[in-house]
Design an enzyme around this catalytic site. Structure first.
Site, PDB file in Angstrom:
ATOM      1  N   GLY A   1      20.973 -49.072  41.911  1.00 24.06           N
ATOM      2  CA  GLY A   1      20.246 -50.075  41.163  1.00 24.06           C
ATOM      3  C   GLY A   1      18.828 -49.687  40.832  1.00 24.06           C
TER       4      GLY A   1
ATOM      5  N   ASP B   1      31.927 -48.458  36.664  1.00 24.45           N
ATOM      6  CA  ASP B   1      31.312 -48.893  37.913  1.00 24.45           C
ATOM      7  C   ASP B   1      29.892 -48.341  37.937  1.00 24.45           C
ATOM      8  OD1 ASP B   1      33.543 -50.191  39.012  1.00 24.45           O
ATOM      9  OD2 ASP B   1      34.402 -48.257  39.547  1.00 24.45           O
ATOM     10  N   LEU B   2      28.914 -49.227  37.838  1.00 28.64           N
ATOM     11  CA  LEU B   2      27.510 -48.828  37.768  1.00 28.64           C
ATOM     12  C   LEU B   2      27.137 -47.914  38.940  1.00 28.64           C
ATOM     13  CD1 LEU B   2      24.649 -49.148  36.575  1.00 28.64           C
ATOM     14  CD2 LEU B   2      24.374 -51.132  38.070  1.00 28.64           C
ATOM     15  N   ASP B   3      26.608 -46.753  38.646  1.00 27.38           N
ATOM     16  CA  ASP B   3      26.189 -45.775  39.657  1.00 27.38           C
ATOM     17  C   ASP B   3      27.334 -45.413  40.601  1.00 27.38           C
ATOM     18  OD1 ASP B   3      23.659 -45.840  38.608  1.00 27.38           O
ATOM     19  OD2 ASP B   3      22.912 -47.291  40.052  1.00 27.38           O
ATOM     20  N   GLU B   4      28.560 -45.610  40.168  1.00 24.31           N
ATOM     21  CA  GLU B   4      29.685 -45.373  41.056  1.00 24.31           C
ATOM     22  C   GLU B   4      30.650 -44.327  40.493  1.00 24.31           C
ATOM     23  OE1 GLU B   4      30.430 -46.312  44.039  1.00 24.31           O
ATOM     24  OE2 GLU B   4      28.988 -47.892  44.426  1.00 24.31           O
TER      25      GLU B   4
END
Lengths: 279, 279, 279, 279
Positions: free
Chosen positions: B197, B222-225
């Site tokens: 984040g 998937d954010l930053d995933e």
């Protein structure tokens, strides 16, 4: 289902990987892991293959492989089992201590069959682990006399490798030649080829380097010039005296030695002239 | 003699390496380098083979390989050539600057076909290298409107990969889905999965960590995933403010991105679910 | 409120820190950061003090300090400002490129006043950043003649430091002596003192080392023996040829040089014989 | 001449360094090494001063210092001597083994006064070093009952620090509150704050990270959230299973713990909220 390591070494040729892995397939040996490398300068081929299968047919497998690889090649099937290690020491406890703990705790697949020191300082530590310790003092002896006694003491043990765990004696060619090539492993307390010879930490301090290191290598008759297996370094600065460099360096020494030894006993290290291939 | 990269991916099976390397041998393709891996959990087989030979017969070679590997497998022969890269930026110059220099100096086999920013701050730097720069300001626009304009600007370029070189915008699934899987690469300024984040350096400062890092990953929804390609870290201590952490982190960010990108364009990276295999 | 750096160097004595910080307090200079060190062998005292205050009284402050420190000591108040750097190059772009980008982006507080090369290969890159480039070819000239022309070209620039950014020429004592001690900084492509001299990556390949490195140092008339400012390393293995070692080493070279240079221009480096104190 | 460590902690103020070092000078205590730091956010001042002198006047020295530093400050003179450490363990030998060897060999200035385990697996290893081992099994007990028995066993020992050397039990606030702040040190097998909680290596494997690490921290009632003292990492890749990550991680765990512990017993660590200052 058993596991074994196939180690192949030969002049490079077209179709080698296909030939070797094809033979593995014919004998129903499953390849768990495979690494190979061909040298840049003289096209020497090295391959380590982790196999799983029924090795009751191993002899004819190896026989067949000998026809796959070029003349002058070697292929060996190595069982996966704990190796026997004899340790030579002087006074410093850190490398020996680490080997004792790692062997005891199962972190390194070695059995330490004995420890021989030119001082008795590490006898107490060794015996805690119910391992025989032999003192062979060098005092009052010529180098040749001392080595003769060392070799006599060494001959009482059965071993796969001899580890010089900060054994601070210069070795004669005669001593080194008493061991098969690749069975004598030393940890040198510098980042070779920097600071060859005596007191490397004092040399490092005098030169004002910002990094110090350690080198694990096979011992040959070129002093500190044997094939390097592993190296590592740590950063230092002006706050370090020669003594605190030596203290900080101890942690690198034992890590580098353990890393080298674990690769060697796992069949991952090949010697090629004065270099190594480490898979 | 030409060189190409053979990339194979399929369910694992006995005799795969023998089958594939045997086919290479049949076509007289010499194996320069070979790496393979089978996953622990679902036995998926990945292999990258660097071949040398005459590829006028490449089509029938690939056709024949398709019968060697299990159903559901993929094998591709990739030419070794410079890749086209489009770069998205916001205001920070360090990652873009490194890509520009490395592309210019031939240290990275990429051609930067264009740079698009939501600010014009890096236009001057980009144009020094005679590369087109497009500003697509987000001001006064909804996220969807801005992304629509971005996609329109992006569509004007031809590229193999899009690199988010500190492009500080959150992406919608619609935007991400506009690109083939594995073609969108981001550098995240933390050691994922720590500090997902916003403002990771401020988070790191607040938590009092002693190490900070950066992560290059493929972008998924998937954010930053997304699958991690490369990570690295540097040590920090109490002397670092959030700002000086950010400054120190910049060097790691660009190194990690360049390392990831050089592996990707070299055909060394395979995506496997949310993970990568990097040879 | 302005900030300045107080640099003190003198024979060690009791009460030095109290005396110096007491004088700072008397002049209402607030200490933002303070580092000091006294050498092990010859008790030389070094201190770097970051001060905040009104420096209209700086002259009498320094005058007073001179009575606090022992005879033979030096204390200087250094403004915090961008330094002027002249860069010497041959053909390799990576170190120069990094300096250009970092100077341009404000990541390093230096202004590159000019670049001089014995080839014109890096002229195009340099001019992109509107920085003058001078070619002083060595072809057909004796070393002395070439250096005379170099010194003439150098004399046209005003600078605080000269950085040898892969300037691949051996320097004569006459050339080195033309610069104040501590103003000539070189990046050497090996982990000194290993592989002094020519072709260090080839030497490293031949020796079979598992780690290679780079060294930034002040240039003195002992070739590759000047005081070391910074060093770093990367791991290599048997897969590296001499060429790929050289390529991998480039990233370390530029990082080490930038780290050294940023410490130097920040007043954090003191020279002490053939060593450095780096705060 | 004796050596002691002066530890000062107080709100920052002008002239503090001058005041404290001036008092040292007045008492003829020579400053061997001095480190100080003032926090960015709340201007808290920390200083560690290594002094040499005659400490028969230590009481009045400290009394006088109390007037030099602002209200709410603390200053303490700490003797340089071996610290007493109690170790809690479960089944893993590597951290305990390292502490035993380092204590035995004099590489860490600690005396291990006893080891308490919730299994008896490490009793044999502990007793080799003539150190008492107490087993306090948790089987069939509630967490509270078990902790009550642990506290009873702990109360039989005299110690400066309690080290959780892979003690795999969750601690209740009541247990944690039984120890003075800063005396309970844990080694967590992940690079916090990544992978808080159970089975961090399995989490790391599942996420596909390329680096794993370990964190030594003071234990507080925020689970895995206490002030971090030291962290380190190692690189992993797709060849690592969760198990081999765990094995590789063990070396980092013990190194990080030993580094943290050596700083703590040397008086180099200050706690500041949920962070540390480590000189």
């Amino acid at each position: 289902m058993e596991r074994r390591i196939l180690r192949t070494e030969c002049p490079d040729a077209k179709g080698l990987i296909a030939g070797i892995t094809g033979t593995c397939f014919k004998y129903q040996y499953n390849i768990i892991k495979n690494d190979q490398f061909s040298t840049f300068d003289d096209s020497r081929f090295f391959m380590r293959t982790e196999l799983e299968g029924d090795f009751s047919t191993a002899d004819s497998f190896i026989e067949e492989l000998r026809h796959v690889i070029p003349d002058g090649g070697i292929c060996k099937l190595m069982p996966i089992q704990r190796k026997k290690v004899l340790v030579l020491v002087t006074k410093e406890a850190h490398v020996l201590g680490d080997l004792l703990i790692k062997s005891y705790a199962g972190a390194l697949p070695i059995d330490i069959v004995g420890v021989i020191g030119n001082y008795d300082k590490l006898e107490d530590l060794t015996r805690k682990f119910d391992i025989p310790f032999v003192t062979v003092s060098h005092e009052g002896l010529s180098r040749e006399e001392h080595e003769a006694r060392m070799l006599e003491a060494i001959s009482r043990f059965e071993f796969d490798y001899v580890v010089l765990a900060k054994y601070m004696r210069i070795l004669t060619p005669n001593f080194v030649n008493s061991f098969p090539n690749g069975s004598l492993i030393n940890i040198h307390h510098s980042f070779l080829p920097a600071f060859i010879g005596a007191k490397p930490y004092q040399q490092a301090f005098n030169r004002g380097v910002k990094i110090i290191g350690a080198t694990a290598h096979f011992v040959t008759n070129d002093l500190d010039e044997g094939p390097i297996i592993a190296q590592d370094v740590i950063k230092v600065n002006h706050n370090y005296s020669a003594e605190s460099m030596a203290k900080a360096g101890r942690d690198v020494e034992r890590q580098v030695l353990v890393r080298a030894l674990s690769r060697v006993v796992d069949g991952k290290v090949f010697i090629h002239g004065n270099k190594t291939v480490v898979f």
